[in-house]
Enzyme design. Sequence first.
Site, PDB file in Angstrom:
ATOM      1  N   LYS A 137     -12.629  -2.044   6.093  1.00 59.46           N
ATOM      2  CA  LYS A 137     -11.956  -2.978   6.974  1.00 59.46           C
ATOM      3  C   LYS A 137     -12.547  -2.914   8.386  1.00 59.46           C
ATOM      4  CE  LYS A 137      -7.985  -2.599   3.985  1.00 59.46           C
ATOM      5  NZ  LYS A 137      -7.832  -3.964   3.462  1.00 59.46           N
ATOM      6  N   ASP A 159      -2.040   6.456   6.544  1.00 61.89           N
ATOM      7  CA  ASP A 159      -3.101   5.571   6.063  1.00 61.89           C
ATOM      8  C   ASP A 159      -3.452   4.636   7.213  1.00 61.89           C
ATOM      9  OD1 ASP A 159      -4.601   3.555   4.931  1.00 61.89           O
ATOM     10  OD2 ASP A 159      -3.204   3.125   3.298  1.00 61.89           O
ATOM     11  N   TRP A 204       0.819  -1.219   0.000  1.00 60.33           N
ATOM     12  CA  TRP A 204       0.000   0.000   0.000  1.00 60.33           C
ATOM     13  C   TRP A 204       0.845   1.257   0.000  1.00 60.33           C
ATOM     14  CZ3 TRP A 204      -4.143  -1.229  -2.114  1.00 60.33           C
ATOM     15  CH2 TRP A 204      -4.674  -2.505  -1.910  1.00 60.33           C
TER      16      TRP A 204
END
Lengths: 360, 360
Positions: free
Chosen positions: B194, B170, B100
């Site tokens: 999530k 993030d 990511w």
Amino acid sequence: MTRVYNFSAGPACLPEWVLKKAQEEMLDAHGSGMSVMEMSHRSSEFQEILDTCKARLRRLMNIPDDYEILFCQGGGTMQFSMVPLNLLKHSADIINTGQWTKKAIMEHKKLGKTQVIASSAEDNFTHIPKIKQEDLTPDSDYVYICENNTIYGTKYKELPPHEGKLLVADLSSCILSERTDVSKYDLIFAGAQKNMGPAGVTVVIIKKDLIGHAKENIPSLLDYKTYADNDSMYNTPPCYAIYMVGLVLQWLEEEIGGLEEMEKLTRKRASLLYDYIDQSKLYSNPVAKEDRSYTNIPFVTGDAELDKKFVKEANEAGLVNLKGHRTVGGMRASLYNAMPMEGVYALIDFMKKFEKENLA
Amino acid sequence: MTRVYNFSAGPACLPEWVLKKAQEEMLDAHGSGMSVMEMSHRSSEFQEILDTCKARLRRLMNIPDDYEILFCQGGGTMQFSMVPLNLLKHSADIINTGQWTKKAIMEHKKLGKTQVIASSAEDNFTHIPKIKQEDLTPDSDYVYICENNTIYGTKYKELPPHEGKLLVADLSSCILSERTDVSKYDLIFAGAQKNMGPAGVTVVIIKKDLIGHAKENIPSLLDYKTYADNDSMYNTPPCYAIYMVGLVLQWLEEEIGGLEEMEKLTRKRASLLYDYIDQSKLYSNPVAKEDRSYTNIPFVTGDAELDKKFVKEANEAGLVNLKGHRTVGGMRASLYNAMPMEGVYALIDFMKKFEKENLA
């Protein structure tokens, strides 16, 4: 539970059949032991949902094989930028028919040369400007239209000439309400929240040979190629919104019988209301008859106070979201696919009663 | 209906309490006579849903008044571009801790000068690189991290030094799993799918004074100011996803009792599994102990065929989505907020049984 008749312009009413199915499957979809919201987008269960949704859309709209179906985010507004980032090489010709083309023009102008080749602004957008081939700009790449104008209640009944140019159309508020000859367009987009499902997913139908020519160094998510190369799953897609669109398409295929049948219902809903308005002594619709929308029907009494009273009393009678857009005033009835014929009859009955009570 | 234990890394399991509430309200939410999906985003009903959702998030995370809460679309991936478009004036310092951050680096490099100031790539991302203040680039505007790495199972337990720089993080896979001191960050973002709700909405928590300094002539939807000025409703937001996030936050406040309580549960879930893995003769976790994630726990048997057998048999036992990411292999258990403690016990019981049956 008392369901209302919801005339909202979008997000808008959904078929009860669809909502009941979603309700049933909320904790356990297709025997998976989980909600669609809980499924990994990389799972075979979700892939099946996506594949079925795309296949149904292709069948229903008869989308030719040389067109790709993409699921994006950001609504129509994001397309106002993605279209020029992907298709504008020299310049764009836009026909201005209201709020949504104005916003498209604004986003276009940031990114490339843009001409407004026709506009009905001076008539408060009560008609669709008719253009000729010679009105197009010699070096323009495409002609851009908003086919149905949600706020002003106008609709193109014939596409503008665009020889030698691509045709790009925002179909957000008329997609699936009638048959569409996709082969006449090069790119169609539509936010789902009017006639296809909930807000949060945008369907793009694009000729395959237009993919892969975006400007350099743009965010991956603004390049149609990213979606085409990854089956719209470069990153996590809005899974539940796609699932809901799939249910709406299933309803259209299995319960309604396809777009030819839906087109009949669309025309009937609109005729009933326009016919009543046109003979009424209280209400009027300002739009040129040949350009009238089948899905969004604005009307006024001519008295702002009376309009306000109408909206209030209609609301109390379970006919909700009839207030017109602030730029137009008065009332607006959005008659999308999920509006049952009974809703139209109930609206007209209410209008008759209100006319009787309030006509001086 | 048989619900499974769903260890998916995202989209992931949701609290049954939340799903049942959504199910009840599917055709008639809050006495409106319609589904939340059918509500106009300009209605007072939806405004109430949005306001309540924001207020709950502010209370739960104790977000100071000088931070704005924005609801965007496009997931974390869109933030990989929005962050540099809004904050990068000179250059960005990124710490590479896996997939990511690699994608964030790729998107950054299209838009501005970007340095990878540390990386654990050569160790297959099994730890968090420790940096010192002097490792930062003199002219960089911010340090960018992915606080919890879903794929590799690592987590920052201490934030990197960033004196004189902004800190951008993030938090997609750890937000709301523990208390967070928001004041230590300048921008936090997290895809909802999530630990917060369904896919399709991204929460951005940003210091107010960072809004309004975006590059010129970018698409309106890539400018944080567009969201801040319009209460995240410049165009139609992903209404239903925001509603679902609101329900998850309600569950966290009213059923769990806030983030201090959730933090205890998060730590307990992780300890139970790590403790078992660490004493096991079959399974191992490759991550440096001090950098282990509390939410994403990869483990292997050391034998790819046996791993495959594990995933298959676990699946048959109703413990699903335990397959590790393809770049790591083996297994991964994601233990997000909605995973009940019984799910962790069931997993460990299954692992014990499998160990007994398969340890040579």
